[in-house]
Design a protein around this motif. Structure first.
Motif, mmCIF file in Angstrom:
data_model
loop_
_atom_site.group_PDB
_atom_site.id
_atom_site.type_symbol
_atom_site.label_atom_id
_atom_site.label_comp_id
_atom_site.label_asym_id
_atom_site.label_seq_id
_atom_site.Cartn_x
_atom_site.Cartn_y
_atom_site.Cartn_z
ATOM 1 N N GLN A 1 55.215 82.590 136.412
ATOM 2 C CA GLN A 1 54.066 82.977 136.729
ATOM 3 C C GLN A 1 53.729 82.538 138.323
ATOM 4 O OE1 GLN A 1 50.599 82.582 134.067
ATOM 5 N NE2 GLN A 1 49.521 83.940 135.037
ATOM 6 N N TYR A 2 53.860 81.067 138.272
ATOM 7 C CA TYR A 2 53.398 80.608 139.510
ATOM 8 C C TYR A 2 54.405 80.984 140.692
ATOM 9 C CZ TYR A 2 51.819 77.039 142.819
ATOM 10 O OH TYR A 2 51.341 76.045 143.794
ATOM 11 N N LYS B 1 58.186 75.383 138.332
ATOM 12 C CA LYS B 1 59.197 75.919 137.323
ATOM 13 C C LYS B 1 58.758 76.960 136.567
ATOM 14 C CE LYS B 1 61.506 71.157 136.776
ATOM 15 N NZ LYS B 1 61.632 70.228 135.743
ATOM 16 N N ASN B 2 57.386 77.287 136.752
ATOM 17 C CA ASN B 2 56.684 78.254 135.800
ATOM 18 C C ASN B 2 56.800 79.607 136.555
ATOM 19 O OD1 ASN B 2 53.953 79.623 135.642
ATOM 20 N ND2 ASN B 2 54.019 78.570 134.024
ATOM 21 N N ASP C 1 55.471 70.620 137.049
ATOM 22 C CA ASP C 1 55.946 71.725 136.437
ATOM 23 C C ASP C 1 55.578 73.183 137.145
ATOM 24 O OD1 ASP C 1 56.807 70.235 134.437
ATOM 25 O OD2 ASP C 1 54.860 70.526 133.100
ATOM 26 N N LYS C 2 54.643 73.201 137.998
ATOM 27 C CA LYS C 2 54.248 74.511 138.463
ATOM 28 C C LYS C 2 55.263 75.084 139.305
ATOM 29 C CE LYS C 2 52.551 72.388 142.829
ATOM 30 N NZ LYS C 2 51.290 72.352 143.841
ATOM 31 N N LEU D 1 45.588 78.080 138.419
ATOM 32 C CA LEU D 1 46.901 78.116 137.362
ATOM 33 C C LEU D 1 47.486 76.704 137.578
ATOM 34 C CD1 LEU D 1 48.999 79.566 135.737
ATOM 35 C CD2 LEU D 1 50.063 80.020 137.585
ATOM 36 N N GLU D 2 47.254 76.270 139.005
ATOM 37 C CA GLU D 2 47.570 74.661 139.274
ATOM 38 C C GLU D 2 46.945 73.686 138.162
ATOM 39 O OE1 GLU D 2 47.404 73.816 143.258
ATOM 40 O OE2 GLU D 2 49.252 75.073 143.779
ATOM 41 N N LEU E 1 48.635 73.736 134.788
ATOM 42 C CA LEU E 1 49.780 72.978 134.909
ATOM 43 C C LEU E 1 49.835 71.636 135.206
ATOM 44 C CD1 LEU E 1 51.777 76.296 136.233
ATOM 45 C CD2 LEU E 1 51.715 75.609 133.874
#
Length: 235
Positions: free
Chosen positions: A169-170, A166-167, A163-164, A155-156, A159
């Motif tokens: 899902q993360y 603020k995500n 932003d990670k 996922l990183e 993104l």
């Protein structure tokens, strides 16, 4: 919101928490192992509290083996690797066996079951089952943490670095990772407690060490059972 409304809300969460049989069991467990830590295996008030609380807790667990028996025969989550499924089913089988045998142990210690020697043998077998289920839990949590780590790295890459965090899902994966890590710590401590109760290493895992590890493990269990709003505040 007034201070009275806040107090009512907090008390409502406390009532909700204490209404759980599992929560009461874990509070009693903390008292039991805290007393074992204080007594260090020596006769006295603390040891009496340890023994009486241990016996009282067994009532909370009557027919609880059905929960893990149901999990044992239930289909696994889709996408779970086969080795992880097998370890998970082994954990359910061992924990269900422990809880079932623990009812016989309770019957023996209350005088319902008269064969004391067999009751003690069943007690040891049940503790070995619990130690095995804790070992399975440790393996499961390690594997799940590895899977979470890989999915977070993937996922990183998708993104931007800024932003990670603020995500959603993360952030959910981070929270799940923290929960898994806490469960791993608890399961590892429970293995030490089982070794202490079985007296497999009496010189190293003394009653005080057993009590200390059991007390911390119990506090972790109490935290894990907190209602979601209170848990987020505690974090």
């Amino acid at each position: 919101m007034s201070s009275l409304d806040v107090t009512r809300a907090e008390l409502a969460l406390l009532v909700l928490y204490l209404n759980k049989a599992e929560a009461r069991d874990k509070i009693c467990r903390a008292i039991q192992y805290g007393s074992k830590f204080v007594s260090n295996g020596q006769a006295g008030t603390a040891q009496n509290v340890d023994k009486s609380t241990s016996l009282a807790r067994k009532v909370f667990r009557l027919f609880k083996f059905v929960n893990d028996l149901h999990a044992l025969i239930s289909p696994p989550d889709q996408g779970t690797p086969l080795p992880l499924i097998l370890v998970g089913k082994s954990k359910n089988a061992l924990l269900s066996t422990f809880l079932f045998l623990d009812q016989i142990v309770w019957a023996g210690r209350t005088g319902i079951y008269k064969n004391k020697e067999r009751a003690e043998l069943i007690s040891r077998i049940s503790l070995f089952c619990w130690m095995g289920s804790s070992a399975c839990t440790t393996l499961i949590e390690l594997a799940e943490l590895g899977r979470l780590y890989n999915s977070m790295k993937k996922l990183e890459k998708e993104l931007k670095a800024d932003d990670k965090h603020k995500n959603p899902q993360y952030l959910a994966k981070i929270q799940k990772s923290n929960e898994r890590l806490l469960s791993l710590i608890k399961a590892s401590m429970d293995m030490v407690v089982a070794v202490g109760l079985l007296q497999l290493a009496p010189k190293k895992v003394t009653p005080r060490v057993t009590g200390g590890f059991g007390f911390i493990s119990s506090l972790i269990s109490c935290y894990q059972l907190l209602p979601a709003p209170a848990k987020s505040k505690a974090a």
